[in-house]
Design a protein around this motif. Structure first.
Motif, PDB file in Angstrom:
ATOM      1  N   UNK A   1       0.763  -1.394   0.049  1.00 20.72           N
ATOM      2  CA  UNK A   1      -0.088  -0.082  -0.033  1.00 20.72           C
ATOM      3  C   UNK A   1       1.067   1.171  -0.151  1.00 20.72           C
ATOM      4  N   UNK A   2       2.236   1.200  -0.055  1.00 18.17           N
ATOM      5  CA  UNK A   2       2.979   2.538  -0.101  1.00 18.17           C
ATOM      6  C   UNK A   2       3.023   3.180  -1.160  1.00 18.17           C
ATOM      7  N   UNK A   3       2.923   4.519  -1.375  1.00 22.39           N
ATOM      8  CA  UNK A   3       3.015   5.170  -2.427  1.00 22.39           C
ATOM      9  C   UNK A   3       3.700   6.499  -2.273  1.00 22.39           C
ATOM     10  N   UNK A   4       4.103   7.154  -3.094  1.00 25.27           N
ATOM     11  CA  UNK A   4       4.840   8.612  -3.011  1.00 25.27           C
ATOM     12  C   UNK A   4       3.806   9.837  -3.404  1.00 25.27           C
TER      13      UNK A   4
ATOM     14  N   UNK B   1       8.803  15.636  -2.060  1.00 21.08           N
ATOM     15  CA  UNK B   1       8.495  14.134  -2.126  1.00 21.08           C
ATOM     16  C   UNK B   1       7.672  13.746  -0.797  1.00 21.08           C
ATOM     17  N   UNK B   2       6.548  13.191  -0.629  1.00 18.91           N
ATOM     18  CA  UNK B   2       6.143  12.685   0.684  1.00 18.91           C
ATOM     19  C   UNK B   2       6.047  11.147   0.357  1.00 18.91           C
ATOM     20  N   UNK B   3       6.273  10.265   1.294  1.00 18.28           N
ATOM     21  CA  UNK B   3       6.302   8.994   1.179  1.00 18.28           C
ATOM     22  C   UNK B   3       5.350   8.335   2.191  1.00 18.28           C
ATOM     23  N   UNK B   4       4.179   7.584   1.723  1.00 20.26           N
ATOM     24  CA  UNK B   4       3.479   6.974   2.738  1.00 20.26           C
ATOM     25  C   UNK B   4       3.775   5.542   3.007  1.00 20.26           C
ATOM     26  N   UNK B   5       3.887   5.029   4.100  1.00 18.29           N
ATOM     27  CA  UNK B   5       4.111   3.714   3.983  1.00 18.29           C
ATOM     28  C   UNK B   5       3.152   2.993   4.897  1.00 18.29           C
ATOM     29  N   UNK B   6       2.785   3.561   6.504  1.00 19.82           N
ATOM     30  CA  UNK B   6       1.935   2.879   6.935  1.00 19.82           C
ATOM     31  C   UNK B   6       0.541   3.498   7.237  1.00 19.82           C
TER      32      UNK B   6
END
Length: 231
Positions: free
Chosen positions: A123-126, A139-144
């Motif tokens: 489900x991770x995305x940037x 850039x923002x990175x979404x992991x959890x």
């Protein structure tokens, strides 16, 4: 990371401008790929690579449709390390030279991940978005999962001290609260007086200067819209 979450690795890069100088970085990343410590572990490589992977990642690709040696080196690195772009939102181009004449845009910034990362963090995305005065997008990175944002601290605007109404307001509020005198509870009462003064100062700042936070956000939003329109 320890605990229930599998251990993963993140490499932050800032590649050199010259293709020959970037080769040292590419070799370092290949060494990471071959390291037993990294093998079969989720790995993310993020930053400014100062190179594109595909011709269409250059705004003038229809004019300059030649694969340069530096681009081939970057492609060879990505293939060697079995990396791929993390899914992302935002413009394709992440950098522009900000020129009125001869404007050029490229995708120089990216988030690359290996197969182990894709499997573990599906489900991770940037997100690439305008970042203000920089010629690069941020850039923002979404992991959890989402985290709860902490309460915003009180910010005092120094400009209000020049208003002739400032000191009388402080004197009035300070005098309306319990007076201070030497005791073990003096610091506690002092903090209570400051807390009582805070909402008055916030309202006074808003009445005197307007909503500075709102004005700053509006100006920032306009700047970001202009940057996004360019890219």
């Amino acid at each position: 990371m320890d605990g229930e979450t599998q251990e993963f690795f993140v490499s932050f890069v800032y590649a050199a401008n010259a293709a020959e100088e970037r080769k040292m970085l590419w070799e370092d990343l290949k060494a990471h790929q071959d390291s037993p410590m990294f093998r079969n572990k989720p790995w993310m490589v993020v930053g400014d690579f100062n190179e594109i992977l595909k011709l269409e990642e250059h705004s003038l690709h229809e004019v300059h449709s030649v694969v340069m040696p530096g681009m081939r080196d970057f492609q060879e690195l990505v293939q060697y390390c079995s990396l791929a772009d993390m899914p992302f939102h935002g413009p394709l181009y992440t950098w522009c030279n900000k020129r009125d004449n001869g404007l050029i845009c490229k995708k120089l910034d990216r988030v690359l991940v290996n197969a182990a990362w894709t499997t573990e963090y599906q489900q991770s995305y940037s997100v690439f978005e305008a970042g203000g005065c920089s010629d690069h997008l941020r850039c923002r990175i979404k992991i959890g999962a989402d985290t709860i944002r902490p309460h915003k601290p009180f910010k005092f605007t120094n400009a209000v001290i020049h208003d002739t109404r400032f000191l009388p307001l402080v004197k009035e509020v300070w005098g309306a609260t319990e007076p201070l005198y030497p005791s073990t509870s003096a610091l506690y009462r002092f903090s209570k007086k400051l807390k009582a003064l805070k909402p008055h100062l916030k309202q006074f700042s808003k009445d005197s200067l307007g909503d500075l936070v709102k004005k700053a956000k509006e100006a920032y939003t306009q700047l970001c819209k202009a940057q996004m329109a360019t890219l």
